[in-house]
Design a protein around this motif. Structure first.
Motif, PDB file in Angstrom:
ATOM      1  N   ASP A  89       0.669   0.422   2.331  1.00  0.00           N
ATOM      2  CA  ASP A  89      -0.477   1.069   1.588  1.00  0.00           C
ATOM      3  C   ASP A  89      -1.861   0.182   1.767  1.00  0.00           C
ATOM      4  O   ASP A  89      -1.812  -1.053   1.520  1.00  0.00           O
ATOM      5  N   VAL A  90      -2.721   0.957   2.622  1.00  0.00           N
ATOM      6  CA  VAL A  90      -3.715   0.043   2.972  1.00  0.00           C
ATOM      7  C   VAL A  90      -4.667  -0.402   1.818  1.00  0.00           C
ATOM      8  O   VAL A  90      -5.179  -1.432   1.908  1.00  0.00           O
ATOM      9  N   GLU A  91      -4.581   0.362   0.687  1.00  0.00           N
ATOM     10  CA  GLU A  91      -5.710   0.193  -0.210  1.00  0.00           C
ATOM     11  C   GLU A  91      -5.108  -0.849  -1.104  1.00  0.00           C
ATOM     12  O   GLU A  91      -5.967  -1.729  -1.512  1.00  0.00           O
ATOM     13  N   ARG A  94      -5.831  -3.893   0.773  1.00  0.00           N
ATOM     14  CA  ARG A  94      -7.331  -4.211   0.773  1.00  0.00           C
ATOM     15  C   ARG A  94      -7.521  -4.956  -0.741  1.00  0.00           C
ATOM     16  O   ARG A  94      -8.480  -6.031  -0.604  1.00  0.00           O
ATOM     17  N   ARG A 126      -1.101  -6.524   7.430  1.00  0.00           N
ATOM     18  CA  ARG A 126      -0.910  -5.113   6.981  1.00  0.00           C
ATOM     19  C   ARG A 126      -1.994  -4.090   7.666  1.00  0.00           C
ATOM     20  O   ARG A 126      -1.488  -3.263   8.216  1.00  0.00           O
ATOM     21  N   MET A 127      -2.982  -4.531   7.291  1.00  0.00           N
ATOM     22  CA  MET A 127      -4.150  -3.653   7.725  1.00  0.00           C
ATOM     23  C   MET A 127      -3.981  -3.550   9.355  1.00  0.00           C
ATOM     24  O   MET A 127      -4.211  -2.502   9.747  1.00  0.00           O
ATOM     25  N   ARG A 130      -1.189  -1.413  10.630  1.00  0.00           N
ATOM     26  CA  ARG A 130      -1.798   0.253  10.069  1.00  0.00           C
ATOM     27  C   ARG A 130      -2.541   0.634  11.057  1.00  0.00           C
ATOM     28  O   ARG A 130      -2.376   1.792  11.623  1.00  0.00           O
ATOM     29  N   ASP A 131      -3.667  -0.223  11.363  1.00  0.00           N
ATOM     30  CA  ASP A 131      -4.674   0.004  12.138  1.00  0.00           C
ATOM     31  C   ASP A 131      -4.202   0.530  13.555  1.00  0.00           C
ATOM     32  O   ASP A 131      -4.529   1.524  14.362  1.00  0.00           O
ATOM     33  N   THR A 134      -2.348   3.606  13.686  1.00  0.00           N
ATOM     34  CA  THR A 134      -3.130   4.934  13.594  1.00  0.00           C
ATOM     35  C   THR A 134      -3.928   5.241  14.737  1.00  0.00           C
ATOM     36  O   THR A 134      -4.078   6.239  15.372  1.00  0.00           O
TER      37      THR A 134
END
Ligand code: ATP
Length: 139
Positions: A89-91, A94, A126-127, A130-131, A134
């Motif tokens: 969960d990127v949000e 963040r 985590r980011m 995910r990045d 993507t």
């Protein structure tokens, strides 16, 4: 042809069980890489992205804490926390990063520095996991 079995397990679940060609993991004392026929090996895990290759394609899983064991062409990752890119969960990451940043910037005297730094690291990786997933998917 993949020759290593990679299993990633957390206290909650089996995150991954797959034949792979290569595993690169964030050991507590630094990154380490494993190919088939590696000598038996045990390492504590830090916070970071675990990379595994299948047929030339790199894949990533976020891991935090635990142990890695290499034995007989099997890599077992017993992680405290492990997340595949699609489960991140990127949000939330963040927000966790913002909270940790605030603590490090404004409350330096009162704060548990190592704890805030570890929270920053978890959010960062985590980011990143995910990045990377993507950007690879869109190519
Ligand atoms: P937060 O402050 O948002 O709870 P954290 O880094 O302190 O983040 P952890 O202690 O690493 O969280 O993990 C606690 C549980 O929450 C684990 O099961 C973990 O998989 C899950 N988790 C935490 N952050 C995320 C996220 N951004 N996306 C998906 N799952 C998460």
């Amino acid at each position: 042809m993949a020759q290593l079995l990679l299993e990633i397990v957390t206290p909650d679940k089996l995150v991954l069980s797959q034949d792979v060609d290569y595993v690169g993991a964030p050991g507590l004392l630094g990154e380490f890489g494993v190919m088939a026929n590696h000598i038996p090996f045990l390492s504590a895990l830090g916070i970071g992205s675990l990379m595994y290759k299948v047929g030339g394609k790199a894949n990533y899983v976020f891991v935090s804490g635990g142990f890695a064991e290499v034995s007989g062409n099997k890599v077992t990752i017993l992680a405290e926390v492990a997340e595949r890119p699609e489960d991140i969960d990127v949000e939330r990451a963040r927000k966790a990063q913002d909270r940790a940043k605030q603590r490090l910037d404004r409350e330096r005297e009162k704060v548990d520095f190592a704890r805030a730094q570890a929270a920053m690291q978890r959010a960062f990786y985590r980011m990143k996991v995910r990045d990377t997933a993507t950007s690879t998917a869109s190519h």
